[in-house]
Design an enzyme around this catalytic site. Structure first.
Site, PDB file in Angstrom:
ATOM      1  N   LYS A 169      -8.949  -1.212   8.000  1.00  0.00           N
ATOM      2  CA  LYS A 169     -10.104  -1.143   8.915  1.00  0.00           C
ATOM      3  C   LYS A 169     -11.408  -1.084   8.126  1.00  0.00           C
ATOM      4  O   LYS A 169     -11.998  -0.018   7.971  1.00  0.00           O
ATOM      5  CB  LYS A 169      -9.975   0.097   9.808  1.00  0.00           C
ATOM      6  CG  LYS A 169      -8.828   0.010  10.813  1.00  0.00           C
ATOM      7  CD  LYS A 169      -8.685   1.299  11.605  1.00  0.00           C
ATOM      8  CE  LYS A 169      -7.655   1.180  12.708  1.00  0.00           C
ATOM      9  NZ  LYS A 169      -7.346   2.459  13.351  1.00  0.00           N
ATOM     10  N   GLY A 212       0.838  -1.198   0.000  1.00  0.00           N
ATOM     11  CA  GLY A 212       0.000   0.000   0.000  1.00  0.00           C
ATOM     12  C   GLY A 212       0.869   1.242   0.000  1.00  0.00           C
ATOM     13  O   GLY A 212       1.760   1.378   0.840  1.00  0.00           O
ATOM     14  N   ARG A 251       1.010   0.426  -6.481  1.00  0.00           N
ATOM     15  CA  ARG A 251       0.675   0.029  -7.850  1.00  0.00           C
ATOM     16  C   ARG A 251       1.195   0.987  -8.911  1.00  0.00           C
ATOM     17  O   ARG A 251       1.167   0.677 -10.095  1.00  0.00           O
ATOM     18  CB  ARG A 251      -0.841  -0.114  -7.987  1.00  0.00           C
ATOM     19  CG  ARG A 251      -1.625   1.153  -7.717  1.00  0.00           C
ATOM     20  CD  ARG A 251      -3.100   0.919  -7.910  1.00  0.00           C
ATOM     21  NE  ARG A 251      -3.911   2.030  -7.426  1.00  0.00           N
ATOM     22  CZ  ARG A 251      -5.223   2.062  -7.496  1.00  0.00           C
ATOM     23  NH1 ARG A 251      -5.874   1.045  -8.025  1.00  0.00           N
ATOM     24  NH2 ARG A 251      -5.895   3.095  -7.031  1.00  0.00           N
ATOM     25  N   SER A 265      -8.854  12.923  11.005  1.00  0.00           N
ATOM     26  CA  SER A 265      -9.494  11.689  10.527  1.00  0.00           C
ATOM     27  C   SER A 265     -10.241  11.971   9.231  1.00  0.00           C
ATOM     28  O   SER A 265     -11.003  12.935   9.129  1.00  0.00           O
ATOM     29  CB  SER A 265     -10.465  11.173  11.594  1.00  0.00           C
ATOM     30  OG  SER A 265     -11.520  10.447  10.980  1.00  0.00           O
ATOM     31  N   ARG A 266     -10.036  11.098   8.230  1.00  0.00           N
ATOM     32  CA  ARG A 266     -10.704  11.303   6.940  1.00  0.00           C
ATOM     33  C   ARG A 266     -12.206  11.062   7.051  1.00  0.00           C
ATOM     34  O   ARG A 266     -13.001  11.707   6.381  1.00  0.00           O
ATOM     35  CB  ARG A 266     -10.098  10.421   5.851  1.00  0.00           C
ATOM     36  CG  ARG A 266      -8.720  10.855   5.346  1.00  0.00           C
ATOM     37  CD  ARG A 266      -7.585  10.298   6.119  1.00  0.00           C
ATOM     38  NE  ARG A 266      -7.749   8.914   6.461  1.00  0.00           N
ATOM     39  CZ  ARG A 266      -7.296   7.884   5.724  1.00  0.00           C
ATOM     40  NH1 ARG A 266      -6.654   8.121   4.616  1.00  0.00           N
ATOM     41  NH2 ARG A 266      -7.448   6.645   6.122  1.00  0.00           N
ATOM     42  N   ASN A 267     -12.604  10.110   7.908  1.00  0.00           N
ATOM     43  CA  ASN A 267     -14.038   9.865   8.091  1.00  0.00           C
ATOM     44  C   ASN A 267     -14.709  11.076   8.739  1.00  0.00           C
ATOM     45  O   ASN A 267     -15.802  11.489   8.358  1.00  0.00           O
ATOM     46  CB  ASN A 267     -14.239   8.596   8.930  1.00  0.00           C
ATOM     47  CG  ASN A 267     -13.903   7.350   8.131  1.00  0.00           C
ATOM     48  OD1 ASN A 267     -14.655   6.957   7.246  1.00  0.00           O
ATOM     49  ND2 ASN A 267     -12.757   6.751   8.410  1.00  0.00           N
ATOM     50  N   ASP A 312      -9.701   4.121  19.842  1.00  0.00           N
ATOM     51  CA  ASP A 312      -9.815   4.550  18.450  1.00  0.00           C
ATOM     52  C   ASP A 312     -11.065   5.401  18.222  1.00  0.00           C
ATOM     53  O   ASP A 312     -11.069   6.338  17.415  1.00  0.00           O
ATOM     54  CB  ASP A 312      -9.835   3.307  17.538  1.00  0.00           C
ATOM     55  CG  ASP A 312      -9.370   3.609  16.133  1.00  0.00           C
ATOM     56  OD1 ASP A 312      -9.046   4.772  15.847  1.00  0.00           O
ATOM     57  OD2 ASP A 312      -9.343   2.673  15.301  1.00  0.00           O
ATOM     58  N   LYS A 360     -15.802   1.944  14.220  1.00  0.00           N
ATOM     59  CA  LYS A 360     -15.693   3.336  14.703  1.00  0.00           C
ATOM     60  C   LYS A 360     -15.697   4.355  13.565  1.00  0.00           C
ATOM     61  O   LYS A 360     -16.026   5.522  13.763  1.00  0.00           O
ATOM     62  CB  LYS A 360     -14.494   3.506  15.630  1.00  0.00           C
ATOM     63  CG  LYS A 360     -13.130   3.178  15.017  1.00  0.00           C
ATOM     64  CD  LYS A 360     -12.528   4.275  14.217  1.00  0.00           C
ATOM     65  CE  LYS A 360     -11.403   3.776  13.346  1.00  0.00           C
ATOM     66  NZ  LYS A 360     -10.808   4.798  12.522  1.00  0.00           N
ATOM     67  N   GLY A 417      -0.368   4.358   0.290  1.00  0.00           N
ATOM     68  CA  GLY A 417      -1.140   5.474   0.835  1.00  0.00           C
ATOM     69  C   GLY A 417      -0.593   5.963   2.164  1.00  0.00           C
ATOM     70  O   GLY A 417       0.541   5.667   2.543  1.00  0.00           O
TER      71      GLY A 417
HETATM   72  N1  NDP Z   1      -4.547   6.766   7.318  1.00  0.00           N
HETATM   73  C1  NDP Z   1      -4.748   6.415   8.583  1.00  0.00           C
HETATM   74  O1  NDP Z   1      -4.597   7.237   9.511  1.00  0.00           O
HETATM   75  C2  NDP Z   1      -5.143   5.019   8.915  1.00  0.00           C
HETATM   76  C3  NDP Z   1      -5.613   4.150   7.944  1.00  0.00           C
HETATM   77  N2  NDP Z   1      -5.995   2.891   8.301  1.00  0.00           N
HETATM   78  C4  NDP Z   1      -6.544   1.982   7.311  1.00  0.00           C
HETATM   79  O2  NDP Z   1      -5.571   1.678   6.335  1.00  0.00           O
HETATM   80  C5  NDP Z   1      -6.224   1.342   5.120  1.00  0.00           C
HETATM   81  C6  NDP Z   1      -5.543   2.101   3.995  1.00  0.00           C
HETATM   82  O3  NDP Z   1      -5.780   3.450   4.243  1.00  0.00           O
HETATM   83  P1  NDP Z   1      -4.817   4.647   3.844  1.00  0.00           P
HETATM   84  O4  NDP Z   1      -3.449   4.212   3.536  1.00  0.00           O
HETATM   85  O5  NDP Z   1      -4.963   5.660   4.887  1.00  0.00           O
HETATM   86  O6  NDP Z   1      -5.559   5.133   2.523  1.00  0.00           O
HETATM   87  P2  NDP Z   1      -5.103   6.199   1.457  1.00  0.00           P
HETATM   88  O7  NDP Z   1      -6.331   6.709   0.831  1.00  0.00           O
HETATM   89  O8  NDP Z   1      -4.164   7.148   2.090  1.00  0.00           O
HETATM   90  O9  NDP Z   1      -4.284   5.321   0.392  1.00  0.00           O
HETATM   91  C7  NDP Z   1      -4.861   4.237  -0.236  1.00  0.00           C
HETATM   92  C8  NDP Z   1      -3.759   3.478  -0.942  1.00  0.00           C
HETATM   93  O10 NDP Z   1      -4.275   2.259  -1.458  1.00  0.00           O
HETATM   94  C9  NDP Z   1      -3.954   2.201  -2.831  1.00  0.00           C
HETATM   95  N3  NDP Z   1      -4.933   1.434  -3.566  1.00  0.00           N
HETATM   96  C10 NDP Z   1      -6.244   1.687  -3.735  1.00  0.00           C
HETATM   97  N4  NDP Z   1      -6.797   0.728  -4.519  1.00  0.00           N
HETATM   98  C11 NDP Z   1      -5.800  -0.111  -4.852  1.00  0.00           C
HETATM   99  C12 NDP Z   1      -5.728  -1.278  -5.642  1.00  0.00           C
HETATM  100  N5  NDP Z   1      -6.808  -1.785  -6.242  1.00  0.00           N
HETATM  101  N6  NDP Z   1      -4.532  -1.883  -5.780  1.00  0.00           N
HETATM  102  C13 NDP Z   1      -3.444  -1.396  -5.179  1.00  0.00           C
HETATM  103  N7  NDP Z   1      -3.435  -0.311  -4.404  1.00  0.00           N
HETATM  104  C14 NDP Z   1      -4.609   0.327  -4.250  1.00  0.00           C
HETATM  105  C15 NDP Z   1      -3.915   3.641  -3.292  1.00  0.00           C
HETATM  106  O11 NDP Z   1      -3.190   3.708  -4.492  1.00  0.00           O
HETATM  107  P3  NDP Z   1      -3.284   4.996  -5.456  1.00  0.00           P
HETATM  108  O12 NDP Z   1      -2.673   6.135  -4.712  1.00  0.00           O
HETATM  109  O13 NDP Z   1      -2.508   4.553  -6.641  1.00  0.00           O
HETATM  110  O14 NDP Z   1      -4.751   5.227  -5.729  1.00  0.00           O
HETATM  111  C16 NDP Z   1      -3.176   4.255  -2.118  1.00  0.00           C
HETATM  112  O15 NDP Z   1      -1.817   4.013  -2.196  1.00  0.00           O
HETATM  113  C17 NDP Z   1      -7.715   1.717   5.310  1.00  0.00           C
HETATM  114  O16 NDP Z   1      -8.451   0.556   5.566  1.00  0.00           O
HETATM  115  C18 NDP Z   1      -7.703   2.592   6.548  1.00  0.00           C
HETATM  116  O17 NDP Z   1      -8.894   2.493   7.304  1.00  0.00           O
HETATM  117  C19 NDP Z   1      -5.893   2.439   9.581  1.00  0.00           C
HETATM  118  C20 NDP Z   1      -5.426   3.260  10.564  1.00  0.00           C
HETATM  119  C21 NDP Z   1      -5.018   4.625  10.306  1.00  0.00           C
HETATM  120  O1  13P Z   2      -8.211   4.695  11.820  1.00  0.00           O
HETATM  121  C1  13P Z   2      -7.775   5.801  11.963  1.00  0.00           C
HETATM  122  C2  13P Z   2      -7.219   6.282  13.232  1.00  0.00           C
HETATM  123  O2  13P Z   2      -7.070   5.249  14.146  1.00  0.00           O
HETATM  124  C3  13P Z   2      -7.775   6.748  10.825  1.00  0.00           C
HETATM  125  O3  13P Z   2      -9.042   7.195  10.637  1.00  0.00           O
HETATM  126  P1  13P Z   2      -9.473   7.802   9.241  1.00  0.00           P
HETATM  127  O4  13P Z   2      -9.430   6.653   8.262  1.00  0.00           O
HETATM  128  O5  13P Z   2     -10.832   8.328   9.485  1.00  0.00           O
HETATM  129  O6  13P Z   2      -8.476   8.853   8.892  1.00  0.00           O
END
Ligand code: NDP
Ligand code: 13P
Length: 340
Positions: free
Chosen positions: A108, A11, A35, A254-256, A244, A191, A13
């Site tokens: 999550k 990932g 990707r 938080s994005r949500n 959380d 949550k 992101g």
């Molecule tokens: N951010 C946070 O604070 C937290 C996030 N999480 C959880 O982590 C998970 C990921 O979130 P987060 O990293 O924040 O999300 P982001 O929106 O920041 O990033 C999503 C990532 O996933 C990639 N992606 C999406 N679709 C695909 C696919 N089909 N194949 C490969 N890669 C893909 C995106 O790629 P591209 O950029 O190329 O679109 C990007 O790199 C979620 O479930 C979130 O709830 C948990 C705790 C904290």
């Molecule tokens: O899970 C999270 C914090 O624990 C991040 O929350 P958001 O996806 O809403 O940003």
């Protein structure tokens, strides 16, 4: 001397980037799979993710890659940080490549049709792997900026929990272990829905009393639902439950919460999600949660209210009116007094 084996983070992101850095800061060699080759090249040359966590320097120990097969072959411990909508697509058909590996879900969310949590999806895809989840009050940017943070690793496999703790523990990051994988993972997914409600309430200028009521009644509701599914309610009193819930329902980071705030300002759901531009799992979770609560006949007035606003044409004022004039209830009615 053999060279230390790298650890994979899947990932590109916010959360994948925060975790890749965290591991590298602990001295691990990290392969961060994404990707998009342009993104990987930008990280390689500029040591900054061009799309997520802008301004955070990517540690030299993080090697971005777009070669998933090579990453899975090279690494024994694999953290999965892609959105729930993508997890199955990314790893499906790789059962043999994943056999015996340690898979740790950071995602999550809940799968739409199956109502499976992400570790259950991983179990299905890779039945011969060792599986754990991580969940807790873990805003990606705060981890990346070294705010003191704690999380929970949960698995039936104690040795796996210990190895994950060892890889992640650091000066600013502390990892607690739990044997309740289902409860920990469910807390993290549920949550997100309440964070949308909290964001809406914030946009309307809610008072501190309102915030306290909302978070506590959200905890009651999600625990009631979890108990119905057989989870241990005590897990919801820990970091992955109330911890959380507090952070996600209180923080504009938080994005949500951001999606909820935009809705409270009057944007449509599509515009709210587009304006935020990152993953907000709570929107999909709401849909599957409402359907499951109806099927199991669990009383979830906050979920029903948000669903009525987003998909049922009700106004926020109508829903608040209905919530406040509901029949009198007992405060803590969601923890069974026996059986746990
Ligand atoms: N951010 C946070 O604070 C937290 C996030 N999480 C959880 O982590 C998970 C990921 O979130 P987060 O990293 O924040 O999300 P982001 O929106 O920041 O990033 C999503 C990532 O996933 C990639 N992606 C999406 N679709 C695909 C696919 N089909 N194949 C490969 N890669 C893909 C995106 O790629 P591209 O950029 O190329 O679109 C990007 O790199 C979620 O479930 C979130 O709830 C948990 C705790 C904290
Ligand atoms: O899970 C999270 C914090 O624990 C991040 O929350 P958001 O996806 O809403 O940003």
């Amino acid at each position: 001397m053999t060279q230390q084996q790298p650890i994979a983070v899947l990932g590109g992101g916010s959360f994948g980037t925060a975790f890749a850095n965290l591991l590298a800061e602990n001295g691990q060699r990290v392969r961060q799979w994404m990707r998009d080759e342009e993104q990987a090249e930008a990280i390689r040359t500029r040591r900054e993710n061009p799309n997520y966590l802008k301004g955070v320097r990517i540690h030299d120990g993080v090697e971005p890659t777009t070669d998933l097969a090579a990453t899975l072959a090279e690494c024994e411990m694999i953290f999965v940080a892609v959105p729930s909508s993508a997890l199955r697509k990314v790893l499906d058909g790789r059962s043999e490549e994943l056999a015996g590996k340690m898979l740790v879900s950071l995602t999550k969310g809940i799968e739409a049709q199956s109502f499976k949590l992400m570790s259950q999806v991983l179990e299905e895809i890779a039945p011969k792997s060792r599986i754990a989840v991580i969940s807790g009050p873990n805003l990606a940017r705060e981890i990346a900026e070294h705010e003191l943070t704690a999380t929970v690793v949960a698995s039936e496999d104690d040795d796996l929990c210990a190895q994950v703790q060892d890889a992640l523990h650091g000066r600013t990051f502390r990892v607690y272990a739990s044997g309740d994988r289902f409860g920990v993972e469910l807390g993290g997914a549920l949550k997100n829905v309440y964070a949308i409600i909290a964001g809406m309430a914030a946009a309307l200028g809610m008072g501190e009393n309102t915030k306290g009521m909302l978070i506590t009644r959200a905890l009651a509701e999600m625990t009631r639902f979890a108990v119905q599914l057989g989870a241990n309610p005590m897990t919801f009193l820990g970091l992955a439950g109330v911890g959380d819930l507090i952070v996600t329902c209180s923080s504009p980071k938080s994005r949500n919460y951001q999606v909820g705030f935009a809705l409270g300002e009057g944007l449509t759901l599509e515009d709210a999600v587009a304006r935020m531009g990152e993953t907000a799992e709570g929107v999909n979770t709401l849909k599957v949660l409402k359907a499951k609560a109806d099927e199991l006949q669990v009383y979830m007035p906050l979920v029903a209210g948000l669903n009525a606003i987003l998909f049922g044409g009700r106004t926020l004022e109508q829903v608040i009116g209905a919530l406040m004039s509901g029949e009198p209830k007992t405060d803590v009615d969601f923890i069974p007094t026996t059986g746990f």
